[in-house]
Design a protein around this motif. Sequence first.
Motif, PDB file in Angstrom:
ATOM      1  N   LEU A 114       0.835  -1.196   0.000  1.00 19.35           N
ATOM      2  CA  LEU A 114       0.000   0.000   0.000  1.00 19.35           C
ATOM      3  C   LEU A 114       0.868   1.242   0.000  1.00 19.35           C
ATOM      4  O   LEU A 114       0.600   2.215  -0.709  1.00 19.35           O
ATOM      5  CB  LEU A 114      -0.891   0.016   1.235  1.00 19.35           C
ATOM      6  N   GLU A 117       2.224   1.828  -3.408  1.00 20.28           N
ATOM      7  CA  GLU A 117       1.233   2.225  -4.404  1.00 20.28           C
ATOM      8  C   GLU A 117       0.639   3.612  -4.172  1.00 20.28           C
ATOM      9  O   GLU A 117       0.208   4.279  -5.096  1.00 20.28           O
ATOM     10  CB  GLU A 117       0.089   1.201  -4.434  1.00 20.28           C
ATOM     11  N   THR A 118       0.581   4.027  -2.929  1.00 28.31           N
ATOM     12  CA  THR A 118      -0.119   5.269  -2.629  1.00 28.31           C
ATOM     13  C   THR A 118       0.795   6.412  -2.229  1.00 28.31           C
ATOM     14  O   THR A 118       0.375   7.561  -2.189  1.00 28.31           O
ATOM     15  CB  THR A 118      -1.099   5.059  -1.459  1.00 28.31           C
ATOM     16  N   GLY A 119       2.047   6.092  -1.881  1.00 27.43           N
ATOM     17  CA  GLY A 119       2.952   7.140  -1.447  1.00 27.43           C
ATOM     18  C   GLY A 119       2.762   7.541   0.007  1.00 27.43           C
ATOM     19  O   GLY A 119       3.369   8.504   0.472  1.00 27.43           O
ATOM     20  N   PHE A 120       1.919   6.817   0.716  1.00 29.48           N
ATOM     21  CA  PHE A 120       1.709   7.107   2.135  1.00 29.48           C
ATOM     22  C   PHE A 120       2.885   6.592   2.960  1.00 29.48           C
ATOM     23  O   PHE A 120       3.466   5.558   2.637  1.00 29.48           O
ATOM     24  CB  PHE A 120       0.461   6.391   2.652  1.00 29.48           C
ATOM     25  N   ALA A 121       3.228   7.319   3.994  1.00 31.06           N
ATOM     26  CA  ALA A 121       4.132   6.785   5.013  1.00 31.06           C
ATOM     27  C   ALA A 121       3.235   6.222   6.101  1.00 31.06           C
ATOM     28  O   ALA A 121       2.579   6.979   6.816  1.00 31.06           O
ATOM     29  CB  ALA A 121       5.004   7.886   5.580  1.00 31.06           C
ATOM     30  N   ILE A 122       3.170   4.935   6.200  1.00 33.61           N
ATOM     31  CA  ILE A 122       2.214   4.331   7.118  1.00 33.61           C
ATOM     32  C   ILE A 122       2.783   4.230   8.528  1.00 33.61           C
ATOM     33  O   ILE A 122       3.851   3.677   8.746  1.00 33.61           O
ATOM     34  CB  ILE A 122       1.776   2.944   6.603  1.00 33.61           C
ATOM     35  N   ASP A 123       2.070   4.829   9.450  1.00 35.21           N
ATOM     36  CA  ASP A 123       2.549   4.867  10.836  1.00 35.21           C
ATOM     37  C   ASP A 123       2.049   3.679  11.652  1.00 35.21           C
ATOM     38  O   ASP A 123       2.775   3.106  12.440  1.00 35.21           O
ATOM     39  CB  ASP A 123       2.062   6.148  11.528  1.00 35.21           C
TER      40      ASP A 123
END
Lengths: 140, 140
Positions: A114, A117-123
């Motif tokens: 994810l 694909e989304t460029g999020f930095a997931i915390d």
Amino acid sequence: MEKVATILRQSGYKLTPQRRAVVSEIAMCHEHLTPAALYERVHRKHKKIGLVTVYRTLEVLTELGLICQVHGEGVQRSYLLRRPSGHHHHLVCSGCGKVVDFAQCNITRLEQKLSRETGFAIDSHLLEFLGRCRECRRAV
Amino acid sequence: MEKVATILRQSGYKLTPQRRAVVSEIAMCHEHLTPAALYERVHRKHKKIGLVTVYRTLEVLTELGLICQVHGEGVQRSYLLRRPSGHHHHLVCSGCGKVVDFAQCNITRLEQKLSRETGFAIDSHLLEFLGRCRECRRAV
DNA sequence: CTGACTGCAAATAGTTTGCATGACG
DNA sequence: CGTCATGCAAACTATTTGCAGTCAG
């Protein structure tokens, strides 16, 4: 319980009988409790305790990471003693409110995918299962 | 939007301008909105609409399964248009509130394992990722 | 002793409800 | 036209805050 007492003291909080009562009750219970439900239980044994104190104690315990919130259903908040330290998730019974902890979750790979694909930095992530426990299924 | 209108009518609900406005706003927005935030947006364009109507519309839309709740952080409820029908989860940006849907989640196996080990009949699960989106990371 | 803690009451915030008026179908 | 929807105000519920008295350290 003793562990909690130590942590409280080390963090500069006083260990009052009220806090003792709240912690003891929350530690004893294997379900998740709303502030109101917790107050009711504590109040039954210690008449002089106030709902406000329950709220304030929950706040302190949350700050110290000793309890955590259960989301799931309903509007009210609901708290639970954090038994295994570190990362874990809940399996909540919609019948009786019992909560089972589990630590295993193989979603790191999904998280990475994810993230890519989304460029999020997931915390962090929130994972909860909702179902009915053995006893509640029998009881129907 | 038109799809929603049809479903509303078919379910015996009237399609008032207020409902139109609320649905349109929620459909337009890619973030999750609290009732208050949604009200503010709708109210900006349609001065005569009341907060109560927003609540009531959200209730109807929830009942019809057209929107779903986002949990995550904060006390307030927060709603989002259900775009992909069926099972899906959210990836929420803690910066701007943007929500990305995703359907893939390989936790069926974990679900089965937990079910076997605990005796729970698992009905559903809640999975949310919390992070910061590309834009918000840049903006720091 | 003294600053942190408690309990009460009152203030807030979010949400729901009752009721008269208005408008969709 | 009847019925469901709206908007206002008021009720309710959950949570937070102000303050004076109390107590753990």
